[in-house]
Design a protein around this motif. Structure first.
Motif, PDB file in Angstrom:
ATOM      1  N   PHE A 107      -4.756   6.096  -1.069  1.00  0.00           N
ATOM      2  CA  PHE A 107      -3.955   4.884  -1.242  1.00  0.00           C
ATOM      3  C   PHE A 107      -3.622   4.267   0.106  1.00  0.00           C
ATOM      4  N   ASN A 108      -3.166   5.095   1.038  1.00  0.00           N
ATOM      5  CA  ASN A 108      -2.786   4.592   2.364  1.00  0.00           C
ATOM      6  C   ASN A 108      -3.935   3.830   3.025  1.00  0.00           C
ATOM      7  N   LEU A 109      -5.152   4.416   2.961  1.00  0.00           N
ATOM      8  CA  LEU A 109      -6.300   3.783   3.608  1.00  0.00           C
ATOM      9  C   LEU A 109      -6.707   2.500   2.896  1.00  0.00           C
ATOM     10  N   ALA A 110      -6.705   2.524   1.567  1.00  0.00           N
ATOM     11  CA  ALA A 110      -7.096   1.326   0.813  1.00  0.00           C
ATOM     12  C   ALA A 110      -6.188   0.143   1.144  1.00  0.00           C
ATOM     13  N   LEU A 111      -4.874   0.395   1.178  1.00  0.00           N
ATOM     14  CA  LEU A 111      -3.943  -0.680   1.501  1.00  0.00           C
ATOM     15  C   LEU A 111      -4.078  -1.107   2.958  1.00  0.00           C
ATOM     16  N   ALA A 112      -4.217  -0.150   3.863  1.00  0.00           N
ATOM     17  CA  ALA A 112      -4.326  -0.472   5.290  1.00  0.00           C
ATOM     18  C   ALA A 112      -5.567  -1.308   5.586  1.00  0.00           C
ATOM     19  N   LEU A 113      -6.664  -1.019   4.908  1.00  0.00           N
ATOM     20  CA  LEU A 113      -7.881  -1.810   5.128  1.00  0.00           C
ATOM     21  C   LEU A 113      -7.707  -3.239   4.636  1.00  0.00           C
ATOM     22  N   LYS A 114      -6.908  -3.428   3.599  1.00  0.00           N
ATOM     23  CA  LYS A 114      -6.618  -4.793   3.135  1.00  0.00           C
ATOM     24  C   LYS A 114      -5.753  -5.528   4.152  1.00  0.00           C
ATOM     25  N   VAL A 115      -4.806  -4.810   4.756  1.00  0.00           N
ATOM     26  CA  VAL A 115      -3.990  -5.407   5.822  1.00  0.00           C
ATOM     27  C   VAL A 115      -4.885  -5.778   7.007  1.00  0.00           C
ATOM     28  N   GLN A 116      -5.795  -4.876   7.373  1.00  0.00           N
ATOM     29  CA  GLN A 116      -6.726  -5.155   8.472  1.00  0.00           C
ATOM     30  C   GLN A 116      -7.551  -6.412   8.202  1.00  0.00           C
ATOM     31  N   SER A 125      -3.672  -0.364  -8.178  1.00  0.00           N
ATOM     32  CA  SER A 125      -4.378  -1.569  -8.626  1.00  0.00           C
ATOM     33  C   SER A 125      -4.691  -2.473  -7.434  1.00  0.00           C
ATOM     34  N   GLU A 126      -5.831  -3.135  -7.509  1.00  0.00           N
ATOM     35  CA  GLU A 126      -6.238  -4.056  -6.446  1.00  0.00           C
ATOM     36  C   GLU A 126      -5.246  -5.202  -6.306  1.00  0.00           C
ATOM     37  N   THR A 127      -4.715  -5.671  -7.423  1.00  0.00           N
ATOM     38  CA  THR A 127      -3.798  -6.814  -7.395  1.00  0.00           C
ATOM     39  C   THR A 127      -2.541  -6.502  -6.604  1.00  0.00           C
ATOM     40  N   ALA A 166       0.850  -6.417  -1.614  1.00  0.00           N
ATOM     41  CA  ALA A 166       1.546  -5.637  -0.586  1.00  0.00           C
ATOM     42  C   ALA A 166       0.962  -5.920   0.787  1.00  0.00           C
ATOM     43  N   ALA A 167      -0.360  -6.016   0.866  1.00  0.00           N
ATOM     44  CA  ALA A 167      -1.012  -6.298   2.150  1.00  0.00           C
ATOM     45  C   ALA A 167      -0.575  -7.652   2.695  1.00  0.00           C
ATOM     46  N   MET A 168      -0.539  -8.656   1.838  1.00  0.00           N
ATOM     47  CA  MET A 168      -0.109  -9.989   2.272  1.00  0.00           C
ATOM     48  C   MET A 168       1.345  -9.974   2.719  1.00  0.00           C
ATOM     49  N   ALA A 169       2.183  -9.197   2.024  1.00  0.00           N
ATOM     50  CA  ALA A 169       3.591  -9.112   2.404  1.00  0.00           C
ATOM     51  C   ALA A 169       3.744  -8.464   3.775  1.00  0.00           C
ATOM     52  N   ILE A 170       2.971  -7.416   4.035  1.00  0.00           N
ATOM     53  CA  ILE A 170       3.036  -6.743   5.335  1.00  0.00           C
ATOM     54  C   ILE A 170       2.577  -7.687   6.441  1.00  0.00           C
ATOM     55  N   VAL A 171       1.472  -8.379   6.210  1.00  0.00           N
ATOM     56  CA  VAL A 171       0.963  -9.323   7.215  1.00  0.00           C
ATOM     57  C   VAL A 171       1.952 -10.466   7.438  1.00  0.00           C
ATOM     58  N   ASP A 172       2.517 -10.998   6.354  1.00  0.00           N
ATOM     59  CA  ASP A 172       3.511 -12.070   6.497  1.00  0.00           C
ATOM     60  C   ASP A 172       4.712 -11.579   7.301  1.00  0.00           C
ATOM     61  N   GLY A 173       5.127 -10.332   7.068  1.00  0.00           N
ATOM     62  CA  GLY A 173       6.244  -9.784   7.817  1.00  0.00           C
ATOM     63  C   GLY A 173       5.932  -9.629   9.296  1.00  0.00           C
ATOM     64  N   ILE A 174       4.723  -9.157   9.596  1.00  0.00           N
ATOM     65  CA  ILE A 174       4.310  -9.003  10.991  1.00  0.00           C
ATOM     66  C   ILE A 174       4.283 -10.363  11.689  1.00  0.00           C
ATOM     67  N   LYS A 175       3.684 -11.353  11.024  1.00  0.00           N
ATOM     68  CA  LYS A 175       3.593 -12.693  11.609  1.00  0.00           C
ATOM     69  C   LYS A 175       4.987 -13.307  11.805  1.00  0.00           C
ATOM     70  N   GLU A 176       5.855 -13.116  10.824  1.00  0.00           N
ATOM     71  CA  GLU A 176       7.213 -13.638  10.958  1.00  0.00           C
ATOM     72  C   GLU A 176       7.926 -13.000  12.144  1.00  0.00           C
TER      73      GLU A 176
END
Length: 471
Positions: free
Chosen positions: A319-328, A449-451, A456-466
């Motif tokens: 799970f950790n890797l799947a989500l992290a790759l989406k963040v990447q 789930s992919e959805t 979650a990936a978009m939320a993490i990226v949005d948080g980093i950018k903010e």
């Protein structure tokens, strides 16, 4: 779940995780309010997947409850005055006064008799439960006896209350000890070899199939755990009784021990600072004077370290890797951000190596991604975010956590300050995200789930950018 955390969990429930042979314990007796219940030849106390199961009809009828069995629906209805309990064979959810109650093991039919976990009997039918390991006797005392009836004999000495260890288990980076009775352990750290010693005073074993004698020793399977050499347990003394558990460590520079009481449970966490073994992380070029912000994404665990396990036996590391790759993938589309991964495949960099990588490249942000789990409490749920002391890390944690809660809608467990190696020893703003509980069936389904992963990936990226002022 962080590999650095080993939970020693004390809860008053009746199950046994020492190796058990077979499915039934025919010699076991049931004593109700001082009187032995007469069991027919086809009715017996059973052990199912390390859960002690008791015939519900025998107990209910001896307590003068009304018991109705619906053969077609495969459920049993138990009524006592105005209280109604509904159990269904094969279903972990029971209905008590029209409210759902989760059982540790679903009711089953064994030899034409419905059996349920003994914990359910004690909690929902108002019984005090004891276990006499020597004579293999289950003792049940109803409230109207005021505990005055004769109980099964204790193996203790003198007038001291004897506690019983019902379970010792080590899996998915968690040490779990379950006690029948309340006791505060003494925890020591010893050198040569490096080890943690946990002593339980006035405590002996309540194993249904075997009992350790003073001087003998049992061991748990810890194959594949990089930082654990051995976990062994023994009846260290007999008069007075004392159980000792030893966690022998490997590849550890430092260990921090923390204790916390929550209700009737004591959590003892060990944060292990690893030695670097080298060679796991590849050399990763980073854009030097490009002016880009450098973000390190750390998928927790990996390789020989699976992390925790989900309620359907999936590994946290995946799970950790799947989500992290989406963040990447999302960060690679950001022209002002350089993204660096601590791993992109199923390998295990030590936490020390992950820290050294982030510090060496002078990263601007460090985000470690994890899934939480408390297998002994499948109702636990929610998202929590950790930082360590630095105000910049707290700010980053607050922003990402806010975005995650909004995006995936899990229970808000808050932002917490905690000493964890990857966020303690990194020099930049650093957070560790526990997205949700893989031990919770509904959250696990969502997290896999992919959805939800994409949200979650978009939320993490949005948080980093903010946080970086790029939103």
């Amino acid at each position: 779940m962080r590999k650095s955390i080993f939970l020693i969990l004390f809860s008053v429930f009746f199950l046994c995780a020492f190796p058990l042979q077979g499915n039934a314990a025919a010699q076991t007796k049931i004593i109700l309010d001082g009187k032995e219940l007469v069991l027919s030849s086809d009715v017996e106390v059973a052990n199912v997947n390390n859960n002690v199961m008791i015939p519900i009809r025998v107990v209910a009828e001896n307590l003068k409850f009304k018991v109705d069995w619906n053969q077609k629906a495969q459920n049993v209805k138990i009524e006592q005055d105005s209280k109604t309990i509904l159990l269904a064979v094969g279903n972990k959810e029971a209905m008590v006064q029209n409210e759902k109650v989760l059982l540790s093991m679903a009711p089953q039919i064994i030899k034409n008799t419905v059996v349920v976990p003994i914990r359910f009997v004690s909690e929902e039918m108002g019984l005090k439960v004891t276990w006499n390991n020597k004579d293999k006797v289950v003792g049940l005392t109803s409230n109207n006896q005021n505990n005055s009836g004769p109980l099964p004999p204790s193996s203790g000495t003198g007038n001291e209350s004897i506690n019983y260890v019902n379970e010792i288990n080590f899996a998915n980076n968690q040490l779990i000890v379950s006690l029948d009775g309340g006791v505060t352990p003494t925890i020591s750290r010893l050198k040569n070899p490096e080890r943690i010693v946990v002593d339980f005073p006035n405590t002996t074993f309540a194993d249904i199939s075997q009992s350790l004698q003073p001087g003998s020793m049992g061991k748990l399977d810890v194959n594949g755990l990089a930082n654990i050499t051995e976990v062994r347990y023994s009846l260290f003394k007999n008069d007075p009784a004392q159980v000792r558990i030893v966690i022998e460590l490997n590849n550890a520079n430092d260990v921090q021990v923390n204790q916390q009481f929550i209700a009737d449970k004591l959590f003892v966490s060990l944060d292990i600072t690893e030695e670097s073994v080298g060679g796991t992380l590849p050399a990763i070029p980073v854009g030097g004077d490009s002016g880009k912000k450098v973000v390190v994404i750390d998928p927790g665990h990996g390789g020989t370290d699976p992390g925790t396990i989900s309620i359907t036996n999936k590994h946290e590391k995946d799970f950790n890797l799947a989500l992290a790759l989406k963040v990447q993938a999302l960060l690679l589309n950001e022209p002002e951000i350089e993204v660096v991964m601590t791993r992109e495949t199923d390998i295990y960099p030590t936490r020390t190596e992950r820290v050294k990588l982030a510090n060496k490249i002078s990263a601007d942000v460090f985000v470690s991604i994890h899934g939480n789990s408390v297998l002994s409490s499948p109702q636990a749920s929610g998202t929590e975010t950790y930082y360590y002391q630095r105000s910049s890390s707290k700010e980053l944690a607050d922003i990402i956590h806010k975005n995650l809660i909004k995006a995936i809608g899990f229970k808000d467990r808050g932002v917490k300050d905690k000493s964890l190696q990857v966020i303690r020893e990194t020099t930049m703003p650093a957070v560790l995200l526990e997205i949700g509980f893989l031990s919770n069936s509904s959250e696990e389904k969502a997290m896999m789930s992919e959805t939800v992963q994409q949200k979650a990936a978009m939320a993490i990226v949005d948080g980093i950018k903010e946080y970086l002022g790029q939103k």
